[in-house]
Design an enzyme around this catalytic site. Sequence first.
Site, PDB file in Angstrom:
ATOM      1  N   GLU A   1       0.690  -1.161  -0.194  1.00  0.00           N
ATOM      2  CA  GLU A   1       0.024  -0.018  -0.051  1.00  0.00           C
ATOM      3  C   GLU A   1       0.592   1.206   0.086  1.00  0.00           C
ATOM      4  O   GLU A   1       0.566   2.362   0.772  1.00  0.00           O
ATOM      5  CB  GLU A   1      -1.010   0.144   1.098  1.00  0.00           C
ATOM      6  CG  GLU A   1      -2.021  -1.151   1.295  1.00  0.00           C
ATOM      7  CD  GLU A   1      -2.979  -1.213   2.244  1.00  0.00           C
ATOM      8  OE1 GLU A   1      -2.760  -0.690   3.284  1.00  0.00           O
ATOM      9  OE2 GLU A   1      -4.091  -1.695   1.786  1.00  0.00           O
TER      10      GLU A   1
ATOM     11  N   LYS B   1      -1.754 -11.672   8.677  1.00  0.00           N
ATOM     12  CA  LYS B   1      -3.124 -11.362   9.070  1.00  0.00           C
ATOM     13  C   LYS B   1      -3.845 -12.724   9.363  1.00  0.00           C
ATOM     14  O   LYS B   1      -3.643 -13.493   8.481  1.00  0.00           O
ATOM     15  CB  LYS B   1      -4.041 -10.496   8.211  1.00  0.00           C
ATOM     16  CG  LYS B   1      -3.389  -9.086   8.401  1.00  0.00           C
ATOM     17  CD  LYS B   1      -4.283  -8.009   7.532  1.00  0.00           C
ATOM     18  CE  LYS B   1      -3.794  -6.373   7.701  1.00  0.00           C
ATOM     19  NZ  LYS B   1      -4.375  -5.486   7.000  1.00  0.00           N
TER      20      LYS B   1
ATOM     21  N   ASP C   1      -8.454  -9.230   4.382  1.00  0.00           N
ATOM     22  CA  ASP C   1      -8.141  -7.916   5.249  1.00  0.00           C
ATOM     23  C   ASP C   1      -9.201  -7.860   6.359  1.00  0.00           C
ATOM     24  O   ASP C   1      -9.994  -7.004   6.201  1.00  0.00           O
ATOM     25  CB  ASP C   1      -8.204  -6.676   4.370  1.00  0.00           C
ATOM     26  CG  ASP C   1      -7.732  -5.473   5.063  1.00  0.00           C
ATOM     27  OD1 ASP C   1      -6.993  -5.788   6.211  1.00  0.00           O
ATOM     28  OD2 ASP C   1      -7.857  -4.353   4.561  1.00  0.00           O
TER      29      ASP C   1
ATOM     30  N   GLU D   1      -1.736 -11.772  13.074  1.00  0.00           N
ATOM     31  CA  GLU D   1      -2.168 -10.385  13.418  1.00  0.00           C
ATOM     32  C   GLU D   1      -3.770 -10.469  13.257  1.00  0.00           C
ATOM     33  O   GLU D   1      -4.183 -10.598  12.445  1.00  0.00           O
ATOM     34  CB  GLU D   1      -1.554  -9.512  12.334  1.00  0.00           C
ATOM     35  CG  GLU D   1      -2.116  -8.038  12.461  1.00  0.00           C
ATOM     36  CD  GLU D   1      -1.316  -7.009  11.364  1.00  0.00           C
ATOM     37  OE1 GLU D   1      -0.288  -7.210  11.113  1.00  0.00           O
ATOM     38  OE2 GLU D   1      -2.199  -6.262  11.038  1.00  0.00           O
TER      39      GLU D   1
ATOM     40  N   GLU E   1     -12.365  -2.275  12.238  1.00  0.00           N
ATOM     41  CA  GLU E   1     -12.674  -1.570  10.886  1.00  0.00           C
ATOM     42  C   GLU E   1     -13.712  -1.967   9.877  1.00  0.00           C
ATOM     43  O   GLU E   1     -14.482  -1.018   9.445  1.00  0.00           O
ATOM     44  CB  GLU E   1     -11.277  -1.573  10.320  1.00  0.00           C
ATOM     45  CG  GLU E   1     -11.209  -1.213   8.716  1.00  0.00           C
ATOM     46  CD  GLU E   1      -9.826  -1.360   7.942  1.00  0.00           C
ATOM     47  OE1 GLU E   1      -8.847  -1.876   8.695  1.00  0.00           O
ATOM     48  OE2 GLU E   1      -9.762  -0.792   7.006  1.00  0.00           O
TER      49      GLU E   1
ATOM     50  N   HIS F   1     -15.588  -7.952   1.667  1.00  0.00           N
ATOM     51  CA  HIS F   1     -15.177  -6.692   1.170  1.00  0.00           C
ATOM     52  C   HIS F   1     -15.788  -6.001   0.200  1.00  0.00           C
ATOM     53  O   HIS F   1     -15.605  -5.496  -0.779  1.00  0.00           O
ATOM     54  CB  HIS F   1     -13.621  -6.829   0.480  1.00  0.00           C
ATOM     55  CG  HIS F   1     -12.853  -5.747   0.633  1.00  0.00           C
ATOM     56  ND1 HIS F   1     -13.098  -4.488   0.010  1.00  0.00           N
ATOM     57  CD2 HIS F   1     -11.351  -5.611   0.898  1.00  0.00           C
ATOM     58  CE1 HIS F   1     -11.921  -3.734   0.250  1.00  0.00           C
ATOM     59  NE2 HIS F   1     -11.170  -4.339   0.859  1.00  0.00           N
TER      60      HIS F   1
END
Length: 722
Positions: A310, A379, A384, A406, A412, A540
């Site tokens: 990113e 992750k 995500d 993680e 979020e 997502h």
Amino acid sequence: MKALQILTICLVTTLTGTNLRGENGYRLWLRYAPVTDPQHKEYVSGILEHVVISGANPTAEVIAEEIRKAGLGMLGSPAVCSGDFSDRASLLIGTPKDCAPLATEIMKKQLEGLGGEGFYIGHVSHRGTEYLAVAANEPVGALYGTFHLLRVLQEGSVLADLPVKEVPRIRYRLLNHWDNLDRTVERGYAGFSIWDWHKLPVYIDPRYVDYARANASIGINGTVITNVNANAYVLSSQYIEKVAALAGAFRPYGLKVYLTARFSAPVELDGLPTADPLVPEVRKWWADKANEIYTAIPDFGGFLVKANSEGQPGPQNYDRTHADGANMLAEAVAPHGGIVMWRAFVYSADIDVDRHKQAYDEFVPYDGEFRDNVFVQVKNGAIDFQPREPFHPMFGAMPETALAPEFQITQEYLGQGTHLVYLAPLFKECLDADTYRPGKGATVARIIDGSLYGRDRSAMAGVANIGTDINWTGHPFGQSNWYSYGRLAWDHQLSSEQIAEEWIRLTFGADPSLVETISEIMLSSREAAVNYMTPLGLHHIMAEGHHYGPGPWVSRGRPDWTSVYYHRADSAGIGFDRTASGSDALGQYAPEIEKAYSDPETCPDEYLLWFHHLPWDYTMKSGNTLWEELCLRYDRGVKMVSRMMDRWITVENRVDRERYGQTLMLLKIQEEEARWWRNACLLYFQQFSQMPFPEEMEQPEGDLQEYMKGRSPYPPSGRRRR
Ligand code: GCW
């Protein structure tokens, strides 16, 4: 009520900080609420009557402080703590080195294998008298033991089955703060960053100490205080001094400080012409920087790095590998005992490969090439932090590399600061998943705790949900996610149910029917969110950028940041084909999983659309068509939230007004937004399915075009960088 009684209550409430009208949540699970049950009160008094805490060290001091707080809160009078052994002692706390009664051969045997952080709670006999003791090899173990004991007492329980012996299953139990130096928090929904950089190093906010206490009480022993989208400036001498001040405040609590390292720091801070990890000047820069940091902070934990992801710089900018980059930093901190956590969250829109596959493709070839003070931080899932993801295929695929999972504690993609979603079931789902690598029973937990490979290094990371809000986490129930993350990092074998019950007792009280009601709410909440947001393996499809609310229509910009990339709805059906005939992400899993998940008949419903593109009229295991099932799941999500609210209303007179009211208002928002999710998503998908909504569900209302316009343009904390 007699005047004296009123006075006493006022005094006690002032002293303990209890607000009769309500509680603001600041004290988290360390409330030390007054014990009302006479029998339990007697029990607690018996234990805290005369506590001897041995050892002249800062950790012993904070243990004494905690015991005093507990005594004051639970009994109304401070417990007597003294550093010298006395035969009047009701409880001994310490290490064999500092406390003679704990220095016996029997006790040393008991403490064998407990390491520095483990503890023993049981009886010791000294000169013919039995004493209750919290014993450990190191002061920090005694601190963890003390918190264990105080938790039991606060829960209204008694110590049963003595002795209790505990050792953490994971060695590095870390929080990751995505906090920027300007005090904004990326994906933070509880106010600003609690680090007041401007006033550091001189001003030590009392909150730092309460933060460290809270972490120690659940076994968290490290904190990365800066965002992975890193600012090199935190590595400047000026900031190192500030970081050292924080480290000093945390140290007595066994909490070490870590920093994120921006890969281009040598260029940005000191004008080096390159940050190429194989250039000797660059290596020297990092080694010198590490020396400087360790001079200021001798127990500095190490670095966390997001590289070539990113837009962050990394070794690939210089045609070097992740291993080259990680090893350079690892070499710099190794002489000081530090570690490097190198994130595997990498993907690029320039590669025409399913995003799901990219991290595995980039990292697995380097298995065995990372230095042994590196953790590759992965992750829980390959996309995500979605409401539900299958476990990341990297777990089990890199036996020669220490992997650290993680998790995201901050919500979020799970309703942020407004939705009640208890995340322990999500964390557990990943930890308990069987990777089948090298064979059956090779769960993610056994891989990452090192037991499967006989590795003694292990780590876990959780992205914090903490901010300046008075109750730390915004939503009162956000606290339960911080709590459960810590408890699971300590012992991943605890169940979600156990952790929820503990937390409720500590946070709201031990009344069994209260515990049962709130447990029910918490334990159904994650599944509710999956249903009203992304049932059957959808993922997502949140709104663009800030990720708050539905956005299945998002199609602009970078494809792998759109929703249509993930749900692939068209007139033929919906879902992402990740079988061999599609992206073949399933090929990255063990053959047992690949085989079971490749066939929609044997693929669990939870992951169906994650791995398959199926026709709208596909017959599900339930007998419903896929379309019907999708509709009913969305609708069930809404109903589950309504039920959560109904249950919450029943606790009205059993929890304090403030937290009751806050939670109720938030549940109202959640219910309304669950409907918003259901209606917007189903109206959107109906354009492709062209099928009616099942009659038995509440019919989605509203106008798709209106939903597509979105809501507030300023939801909290979108993506902010540096
Ligand atoms: O979940 C995504 C977030 C980004 C975050 C990134 C990451 C810190 O949307 O805000 O950046 O993941 O994990 O690096």
